[in-house]
Design a protein around this motif. Sequence first.
Motif, PDB file in Angstrom:
ATOM      1  N   HIS A 291      -0.533  -2.397 -12.453  1.00 56.75           N
ATOM      2  CA  HIS A 291      -0.338  -3.278 -11.299  1.00 56.75           C
ATOM      3  C   HIS A 291      -0.003  -2.498 -10.033  1.00 56.75           C
ATOM      4  O   HIS A 291       0.801  -1.567 -10.066  1.00 56.75           O
ATOM      5  N   ILE A 292      -0.583  -2.942  -8.921  1.00 51.77           N
ATOM      6  CA  ILE A 292      -0.314  -2.343  -7.613  1.00 51.77           C
ATOM      7  C   ILE A 292       0.771  -3.129  -6.894  1.00 51.77           C
ATOM      8  O   ILE A 292       0.770  -4.362  -6.902  1.00 51.77           O
ATOM      9  N   VAL A 293       1.681  -2.412  -6.258  1.00 53.52           N
ATOM     10  CA  VAL A 293       2.641  -2.995  -5.319  1.00 53.52           C
ATOM     11  C   VAL A 293       2.623  -2.139  -4.064  1.00 53.52           C
ATOM     12  O   VAL A 293       2.919  -0.943  -4.119  1.00 53.52           O
ATOM     13  N   ARG A 294       2.207  -2.736  -2.949  1.00 51.40           N
ATOM     14  CA  ARG A 294       2.133  -2.048  -1.662  1.00 51.40           C
ATOM     15  C   ARG A 294       1.342  -0.739  -1.738  1.00 51.40           C
ATOM     16  O   ARG A 294       1.760   0.297  -1.238  1.00 51.40           O
TER      17      ARG A 294
ATOM     18  N   SER B 108      -6.031  -2.032 -12.861  1.00 49.54           N
ATOM     19  CA  SER B 108      -6.648  -2.851 -13.903  1.00 49.54           C
ATOM     20  C   SER B 108      -6.068  -4.260 -13.959  1.00 49.54           C
ATOM     21  O   SER B 108      -6.752  -5.203 -14.352  1.00 49.54           O
ATOM     22  N   GLY B 109      -4.801  -4.440 -13.559  1.00 43.33           N
ATOM     23  CA  GLY B 109      -4.173  -5.754 -13.559  1.00 43.33           C
ATOM     24  C   GLY B 109      -4.102  -6.352 -12.169  1.00 43.33           C
ATOM     25  O   GLY B 109      -4.471  -5.709 -11.183  1.00 43.33           O
ATOM     26  N   PRO B 110      -3.627  -7.595 -12.060  1.00 49.18           N
ATOM     27  CA  PRO B 110      -3.513  -8.244 -10.744  1.00 49.18           C
ATOM     28  C   PRO B 110      -2.551  -7.502  -9.821  1.00 49.18           C
ATOM     29  O   PRO B 110      -1.549  -6.936 -10.273  1.00 49.18           O
ATOM     30  N   GLU B 111      -2.858  -7.492  -8.532  1.00 51.19           N
ATOM     31  CA  GLU B 111      -1.936  -6.914  -7.552  1.00 51.19           C
ATOM     32  C   GLU B 111      -0.701  -7.812  -7.451  1.00 51.19           C
ATOM     33  O   GLU B 111      -0.806  -9.045  -7.467  1.00 51.19           O
ATOM     34  N   LEU B 112       0.472  -7.187  -7.312  1.00 49.67           N
ATOM     35  CA  LEU B 112       1.718  -7.945  -7.324  1.00 49.67           C
ATOM     36  C   LEU B 112       2.467  -7.897  -5.991  1.00 49.67           C
ATOM     37  O   LEU B 112       3.610  -8.352  -5.909  1.00 49.67           O
ATOM     38  N   THR B 113       1.842  -7.401  -4.939  1.00 51.79           N
ATOM     39  CA  THR B 113       2.531  -7.239  -3.662  1.00 51.79           C
ATOM     40  C   THR B 113       3.099  -8.552  -3.132  1.00 51.79           C
ATOM     41  O   THR B 113       4.154  -8.576  -2.509  1.00 51.79           O
ATOM     42  N   ARG B 114       2.420  -9.685  -3.415  1.00 51.65           N
ATOM     43  CA  ARG B 114       2.874 -10.991  -2.933  1.00 51.65           C
ATOM     44  C   ARG B 114       3.180 -11.946  -4.093  1.00 51.65           C
ATOM     45  O   ARG B 114       3.193 -13.155  -3.916  1.00 51.65           O
ATOM     46  N   ILE B 115       3.442 -11.404  -5.264  1.00 47.83           N
ATOM     47  CA  ILE B 115       3.599 -12.258  -6.446  1.00 47.83           C
ATOM     48  C   ILE B 115       4.769 -13.224  -6.302  1.00 47.83           C
ATOM     49  O   ILE B 115       4.770 -14.310  -6.883  1.00 47.83           O
ATOM     50  N   GLY B 116       5.772 -12.870  -5.508  1.00 47.74           N
ATOM     51  CA  GLY B 116       6.937 -13.732  -5.338  1.00 47.74           C
ATOM     52  C   GLY B 116       6.626 -15.064  -4.680  1.00 47.74           C
ATOM     53  O   GLY B 116       7.356 -16.047  -4.895  1.00 47.74           O
ATOM     54  N   VAL B 117       5.558 -15.115  -3.876  1.00 48.72           N
ATOM     55  CA  VAL B 117       5.164 -16.377  -3.248  1.00 48.72           C
ATOM     56  C   VAL B 117       3.941 -16.983  -3.933  1.00 48.72           C
ATOM     57  O   VAL B 117       3.550 -18.106  -3.627  1.00 48.72           O
ATOM     58  N   GLN B 118       3.342 -16.242  -4.849  1.00 51.89           N
ATOM     59  CA  GLN B 118       2.132 -16.727  -5.503  1.00 51.89           C
ATOM     60  C   GLN B 118       2.386 -17.382  -6.851  1.00 51.89           C
ATOM     61  O   GLN B 118       1.568 -18.178  -7.313  1.00 51.89           O
ATOM     62  N   ARG B 119       3.493 -17.045  -7.506  1.00 53.31           N
ATOM     63  CA  ARG B 119       3.756 -17.546  -8.844  1.00 53.31           C
ATOM     64  C   ARG B 119       5.188 -18.052  -8.974  1.00 53.31           C
ATOM     65  O   ARG B 119       6.109 -17.532  -8.341  1.00 53.31           O
TER      66      ARG B 119
ATOM     67  N   LEU C 292       9.018  -9.817  -4.222  1.00 56.25           N
ATOM     68  CA  LEU C 292       7.779  -9.271  -3.669  1.00 56.25           C
ATOM     69  C   LEU C 292       7.032 -10.386  -2.939  1.00 56.25           C
ATOM     70  O   LEU C 292       6.397 -11.240  -3.544  1.00 56.25           O
ATOM     71  N   ARG C 293       7.100 -10.347  -1.617  1.00 56.91           N
ATOM     72  CA  ARG C 293       6.535 -11.424  -0.796  1.00 56.91           C
ATOM     73  C   ARG C 293       5.583 -10.903   0.290  1.00 56.91           C
ATOM     74  O   ARG C 293       5.387 -11.546   1.303  1.00 56.91           O
ATOM     75  N   GLY C 294       5.020  -9.745   0.054  1.00 58.43           N
ATOM     76  CA  GLY C 294       4.086  -9.190   1.015  1.00 58.43           C
ATOM     77  C   GLY C 294       4.484  -7.806   1.441  1.00 58.43           C
ATOM     78  O   GLY C 294       5.568  -7.312   1.110  1.00 58.43           O
TER      79      GLY C 294
ATOM     80  N   GLY D 201       5.503  -6.675   4.124  1.00 64.03           N
ATOM     81  CA  GLY D 201       6.688  -6.569   4.973  1.00 64.03           C
ATOM     82  C   GLY D 201       7.982  -6.954   4.301  1.00 64.03           C
ATOM     83  O   GLY D 201       9.040  -6.974   4.937  1.00 64.03           O
ATOM     84  N   SER D 202       7.950  -7.306   2.993  1.00 57.23           N
ATOM     85  CA  SER D 202       9.170  -7.695   2.309  1.00 57.23           C
ATOM     86  C   SER D 202      10.034  -6.484   2.031  1.00 57.23           C
ATOM     87  O   SER D 202       9.623  -5.337   2.215  1.00 57.23           O
ATOM     88  N   VAL D 203      11.245  -6.739   1.539  1.00 58.59           N
ATOM     89  CA  VAL D 203      12.197  -5.653   1.299  1.00 58.59           C
ATOM     90  C   VAL D 203      11.603  -4.650   0.329  1.00 58.59           C
ATOM     91  O   VAL D 203      11.169  -5.037  -0.761  1.00 58.59           O
ATOM     92  N   PRO D 204      11.559  -3.361   0.654  1.00 58.10           N
ATOM     93  CA  PRO D 204      10.956  -2.369  -0.223  1.00 58.10           C
ATOM     94  C   PRO D 204      11.827  -2.113  -1.433  1.00 58.10           C
ATOM     95  O   PRO D 204      12.985  -2.417  -1.453  1.00 58.10           O
TER      96      PRO D 204
END
Length: 267
Positions: free
Chosen positions: A144-147, A153-164, A260-262, A264-267
């Motif tokens: 999984h990718i974050v930022r 190979s898996g879904p990107e999670l950079t915005r997973i906090g607002v997506q799921r 994880l909300r994009g 610009g969210s807290v690193p």
Amino acid sequence: MRRGRYSRALYLRLSLLLVSGALLAQTPDNPLAADANAASAGNSVFRLYCTPCHGIRGQGGRGPDLTKGVYSSGERDSDLFRSISNGVPGTDMSGFGGDIIPDDVWRIVAYIRSIARHDTTPVSGDRTRGETLFWNKGACAACHIVRGRGGRSGPELTRIGVQRSLAYLRDAIVDPNKEVAPGWATIVVTRRDGTKLTGIERGFDNFSAQLIDLGGNYYSFLRADVASIERENRSVMPSDYGTRLTAAEIDDLLVYLVSLRGAGSVP
């Protein structure tokens, strides 16, 4: 004294503008908002056009979870109408304005509003420990990718906090096969020499299959060139996190994922 009066007057005017803006954002501008049957009718149209990406209950799949009540393209009904009709640039969301009449788009909007629950369920845990787990013991970044960091190979999670939703994320960790998101099934290709290749679905039809393995390598096969191609409704994600991680570690990981909300969210 005059400066003080002007400052107070300016403050009051700004406050009124902010309150008015907030009220305006909450006011439905759907012309079918008063129609008691709009949401149920919208559900029928939603199932036909939207479930391949958002799931049959709108809880997400290839597309985001619509039951969270948070929409990246805007909060007003007209914003949702525009996104459905015209699509969202820079995403996989295409427009359906050429296929769905405007009244049915408004009915879909009414249905989406009816399933939004604005999940505020608290979760105990430590975000910093969860981030450490993600990148180390959990080995989540292998897939999984974050930022911009991590595997593909898996879904990107950079915005997973607002997506799921929180419940969805917990199930994805402890029981990944409970609900496999559309487009993320497992593909098993058996070559003519008997060797097998297992990976994550990227395309599948009667003639071919495309997949990506856990190393991020992309493959495409024609059925005529191999012994068999099977699509299995299971996830390649490890199914032992429920025993590999403690309950406290799972909570820590959830707190990190929810944060994880994009970009610009807290690193």
